[in-house]
Design an enzyme around this catalytic site. Sequence first.
Site, PDB file in Angstrom:
ATOM      1  N   ASP A 112     -20.138 -27.966  80.756  1.00  0.00           N
ATOM      2  CA  ASP A 112     -18.732 -28.021  80.366  1.00  0.00           C
ATOM      3  C   ASP A 112     -17.999 -26.836  80.979  1.00  0.00           C
ATOM      4  O   ASP A 112     -18.526 -25.727  81.002  1.00  0.00           O
ATOM      5  CB  ASP A 112     -18.629 -27.978  78.840  1.00  0.00           C
ATOM      6  CG  ASP A 112     -17.236 -28.312  78.342  1.00  0.00           C
ATOM      7  OD1 ASP A 112     -16.310 -27.516  78.611  1.00  0.00           O
ATOM      8  OD2 ASP A 112     -17.075 -29.338  77.678  1.00  0.00           O
TER       9      ASP A 112
ATOM     10  N   HIS B 188      -9.074 -35.855  69.430  1.00  0.00           N
ATOM     11  CA  HIS B 188      -8.992 -34.783  70.432  1.00  0.00           C
ATOM     12  C   HIS B 188      -9.733 -35.107  71.719  1.00  0.00           C
ATOM     13  O   HIS B 188     -10.238 -34.213  72.394  1.00  0.00           O
ATOM     14  CB  HIS B 188      -9.451 -33.432  69.856  1.00  0.00           C
ATOM     15  CG  HIS B 188      -8.609 -32.994  68.705  1.00  0.00           C
ATOM     16  ND1 HIS B 188      -7.368 -32.434  68.876  1.00  0.00           N
ATOM     17  CD2 HIS B 188      -8.814 -33.072  67.371  1.00  0.00           C
ATOM     18  CE1 HIS B 188      -6.852 -32.176  67.690  1.00  0.00           C
ATOM     19  NE2 HIS B 188      -7.698 -32.564  66.762  1.00  0.00           N
ATOM     20  N   GLN B 189      -9.796 -36.385  72.072  1.00  0.00           N
ATOM     21  CA  GLN B 189     -10.329 -36.745  73.378  1.00  0.00           C
ATOM     22  C   GLN B 189      -9.294 -36.320  74.404  1.00  0.00           C
ATOM     23  O   GLN B 189      -8.114 -36.673  74.290  1.00  0.00           O
ATOM     24  CB  GLN B 189     -10.583 -38.252  73.467  1.00  0.00           C
ATOM     25  CG  GLN B 189     -11.182 -38.675  74.797  1.00  0.00           C
ATOM     26  CD  GLN B 189     -11.456 -40.178  74.874  1.00  0.00           C
ATOM     27  OE1 GLN B 189     -11.065 -40.953  73.999  1.00  0.00           O
ATOM     28  NE2 GLN B 189     -12.118 -40.595  75.947  1.00  0.00           N
TER      29      GLN B 189
ATOM     30  N   HIS C 247     -17.786 -39.656  77.179  1.00  0.00           N
ATOM     31  CA  HIS C 247     -18.701 -38.529  77.380  1.00  0.00           C
ATOM     32  C   HIS C 247     -19.233 -38.032  76.049  1.00  0.00           C
ATOM     33  O   HIS C 247     -18.607 -38.201  75.012  1.00  0.00           O
ATOM     34  CB  HIS C 247     -18.040 -37.387  78.154  1.00  0.00           C
ATOM     35  CG  HIS C 247     -16.791 -36.837  77.551  1.00  0.00           C
ATOM     36  ND1 HIS C 247     -15.572 -37.514  77.566  1.00  0.00           N
ATOM     37  CD2 HIS C 247     -16.553 -35.682  76.900  1.00  0.00           C
ATOM     38  CE1 HIS C 247     -14.651 -36.777  76.971  1.00  0.00           C
ATOM     39  NE2 HIS C 247     -15.226 -35.651  76.542  1.00  0.00           N
TER      40      HIS C 247
ATOM     41  N   HIS D  25     -20.786 -34.505  74.365  1.00  0.00           N
ATOM     42  CA  HIS D  25     -21.034 -33.072  74.486  1.00  0.00           C
ATOM     43  C   HIS D  25     -22.412 -32.788  73.889  1.00  0.00           C
ATOM     44  O   HIS D  25     -22.701 -33.225  72.775  1.00  0.00           O
ATOM     45  CB  HIS D  25     -19.997 -32.271  73.690  1.00  0.00           C
ATOM     46  CG  HIS D  25     -18.614 -32.381  74.219  1.00  0.00           C
ATOM     47  ND1 HIS D  25     -18.050 -31.414  75.019  1.00  0.00           N
ATOM     48  CD2 HIS D  25     -17.673 -33.335  74.062  1.00  0.00           C
ATOM     49  CE1 HIS D  25     -16.822 -31.768  75.328  1.00  0.00           C
ATOM     50  NE2 HIS D  25     -16.561 -32.934  74.755  1.00  0.00           N
TER      51      HIS D  25
END
Length: 171
Positions: free
Chosen positions: A52, A114-115, A121, A123
């Site tokens: 990230d 909060h995309q 994806h 995390h």
Amino acid sequence: MTLNFDPRWLSRYSAQNPVEDDQSPCVFCAIVNRQVESHVIAETADTLCFLDHLPATYGHALVIPKQHCRDLFDISDESFQSVMVAAKQVASALRMTCSASGVNLVHASGSAAHQTVFHFHVHVVPRYDGDSIVVFPRLADPAGKHEVAQRLRAALLDQSPPTGPAESSAR
């Protein structure tokens, strides 16, 4: 290993502008096509894993399907399975190589969650004793459990495929 968490990174996160326009180029597709630089850590025929760019903890990685899909509601079951298998492998590697005490798998679908990148994806966030990250702050009223459980049971029952001749004829 003790790592200190600096919450100032959150101010950078909130400054990100989510791009929901389907006409805009997808940064994760650009990473898959090697048009955008990233720190790729693993790759399969169907998935790509990379670090990230604003890590929550040391070793924070993302796992994506190579084929573009917007979110949890757009990804095929096969691609989802490939992503989750890769996420488990990354989690194991983080535990071995970075001495992670635990791991969170985090996914967000939609702006309300909060995309910020609209390419599915997951995390893979390694956790360290004392990192002070709160994943679930427990803000909902637990008094609503009965009602929501009833609603979810009904919705899931409607989605379940028939398991035998008796159940399919009852529908």
